[in-house]
Design a protein around this motif. Structure first.
Motif, short mmCIF file in Angstrom:
data_model
loop_
_atom_site.label_atom_id
_atom_site.label_comp_id
_atom_site.label_asym_id
_atom_site.label_seq_id
_atom_site.Cartn_x
_atom_site.Cartn_y
_atom_site.Cartn_z
N ALA A 224 0.88 -0.98 0.10
CA ALA A 224 0.07 0.12 0.07
C ALA A 224 1.08 1.11 -0.11
N ILE A 225 0.36 2.47 -0.39
CA ILE A 225 1.12 3.67 -0.15
C ILE A 225 0.09 4.50 0.78
N THR A 226 0.92 5.69 1.23
CA THR A 226 0.25 6.30 2.37
C THR A 226 -0.31 7.55 2.20
N THR A 227 -0.25 7.77 0.91
CA THR A 227 -1.01 9.01 0.33
C THR A 227 -2.85 9.00 0.47
N ALA A 228 -3.30 10.11 0.20
CA ALA A 228 -4.64 10.09 0.15
C ALA A 228 -5.48 9.22 -0.95
N ALA A 229 -4.67 8.94 -2.22
CA ALA A 229 -5.25 8.31 -2.99
C ALA A 229 -4.37 7.81 -3.72
N ARG A 230 -4.79 6.59 -4.74
CA ARG A 230 -3.80 5.87 -5.54
C ARG A 230 -2.91 6.97 -6.46
N ILE A 231 -1.71 6.56 -7.05
CA ILE A 231 -0.87 7.44 -7.89
C ILE A 231 -0.95 6.60 -9.09
N PRO A 232 -0.52 7.46 -10.43
CA PRO A 232 -0.46 7.02 -11.36
C PRO A 232 0.77 5.97 -11.62
N ALA A 233 1.84 6.00 -10.73
CA ALA A 233 2.93 5.11 -11.05
C ALA A 233 2.34 3.55 -10.37
N LEU A 234 1.61 3.73 -9.75
CA LEU A 234 0.95 2.48 -8.87
C LEU A 234 -0.38 2.18 -8.99
N PRO A 235 -0.99 2.32 -10.15
CA PRO A 235 -2.31 2.20 -10.18
C PRO A 235 -3.01 0.92 -9.74
N ASP A 236 -2.42 -0.01 -9.54
CA ASP A 236 -3.07 -1.36 -8.87
C ASP A 236 -2.80 -1.41 -7.29
N VAL A 237 -1.95 -0.53 -6.89
CA VAL A 237 -1.56 -0.61 -5.49
C VAL A 237 -2.76 0.44 -4.60
N PRO A 238 -3.20 -0.30 -3.56
CA PRO A 238 -4.23 0.59 -2.86
C PRO A 238 -3.39 1.58 -2.20
#
Length: 324
Positions: A224-238
């Motif tokens: 997962a990533i800790t930002t408020a939304a998904r990012i274009p570099a990791l579209p399949d990572v929540p």
């Protein structure tokens, strides 16, 4: 012309000339190389972004930006050098959200980033990733949370050091998700990643700059990533907030100057940074790092600091995080 008449005519002209001198000096800025202090070691994500930004500003302003790495004490050594520098437009700092974290973990920091620096710009928002080895038993964030609740304190997470933004991100996750994780600090994200591959720790919190290549090569899995939304570099990572409501811990990079930076210089630099935000090639290079260029107005950075300092103080206090 008698002496009295001469003085009556000359003195106003002289006063006008003296008043114009500072303006002319500022209009000529920059007339020599500019020092960009980065309060972390070379090779890290902030250093990578700093060199990219410095390169583009050199092209636009016609003077080189000399990178000056001043690592140590969570970034406070480099920041203190900027606080103490003259506000002449020839010393700036490019740092991370540690700017808002330092007051939370140092009892005697010696300066307040909200009042002792001139905010220039939020440069970028960059995702912190929650990463495991590709062959780890955790295939998603839900599995990590389930085990953490079943076996409190047994899951270890590595970061680039005590009081780093990654450390605080992990502490915030534990607080919001109401789990117990064990922090293992290292001297940089590279050491933490090596420990991950060696099986010494379960998880690493690190930025996309440090983890994207590992994931793309199939050696690591980003849960997962800790930002408020998904990012274009990791579209399949929540985004972790999809699974843990209320958990958002983005890392950001910012430029600041010594307190009292002349307004014309601040306005000029802000305008040049704003122009970079709309440069397609510049945005593409940021995208390869998993970063979103912001290049904000100074008041946006000031507002971000005002919001984040109390947040990190609360997280640090709850987790008992203090820097020595």
């Amino acid at each position: 012309m008698n002496d009295t008449t001469w003085r009556r005519r000359a003195l106003p002209a002289l006063a006008m000339g003296l008043a114009a001198a500072p303006a002319l000096a500022q209009d000529a800025w920059p007339s020599r190389p500019i020092r960009l202090i980065i309060p972390f070691a070379p090779g890290g994500p902030i250093d990578t972004v700093g060199r990219l930004v410095g390169e583009r500003l050199r092209e636009r302003l016609g003077q080189p930006f000399i990178i000056d790495n001043r690592a140590g004490a969570g970034g406070s050594i480099g920041l203190r050098a900027v606080v103490q520098a003259p506000p002449d437009g020839y010393t700036f700092v490019l740092t991370s959200s540690s700017l808002a974290i330092l007051p939370a973990i140092y009892a005697n920091l010696g300066f307040d980033p909200r009042t002792d620096l001139t905010p220039v710009s939020l440069v970028a928002e960059i995702a912190t990733t929650i990463v495991v080895r590709a062959d780890h038993r955790f295939t998603n964030l839900q599995a990590l949370l389930a085990e953490a609740r079943a076996k409190p304190g047994t899951i270890t997470y590595g970061t680039s050091g005590i009081g780093s933004s990654n450390h605080l991100s992990g502490a915030m996750l534990a607080s919001v998700a109401q789990i117990d994780l064990t922090h293992v600090p290292y001297r940089g994200a590279a050491q933490a990643t090596n420990a991950l591959y060696a099986g010494d720790i379960d998880v690493v919190f690190a930025s996309t700059v440090e983890t994207l290549a590992h994931a793309r090569e199939g050696r690591a899995r980003i849960l997962a990533i800790t930002t408020a939304a998904r990012i274009p570099a990791l579209p399949d990572v929540p985004a972790a907030v999809e699974i843990i409501p209320g958990y958002i811990a983005p890392n950001w990079f910012a430029i600041a100057a010594p307190k009292g930076l002349p307004e014309p210089i601040l306005t000029r630099l802000s305008a040049e940074l704003g122009a970079l935000r709309n440069d397609a090639d510049f945005r593409a290079r940021f995208a390869t790092l998993g970063a979103e260029p912001l290049m904000s107005a100074p008041d946006i950075l000031a507002a971000r600091l005002a919001e984040d300092v109390p947040t990190w103080r609360r997280v640090a206090a709850e987790a008992g995080i203090r820097a020595e």
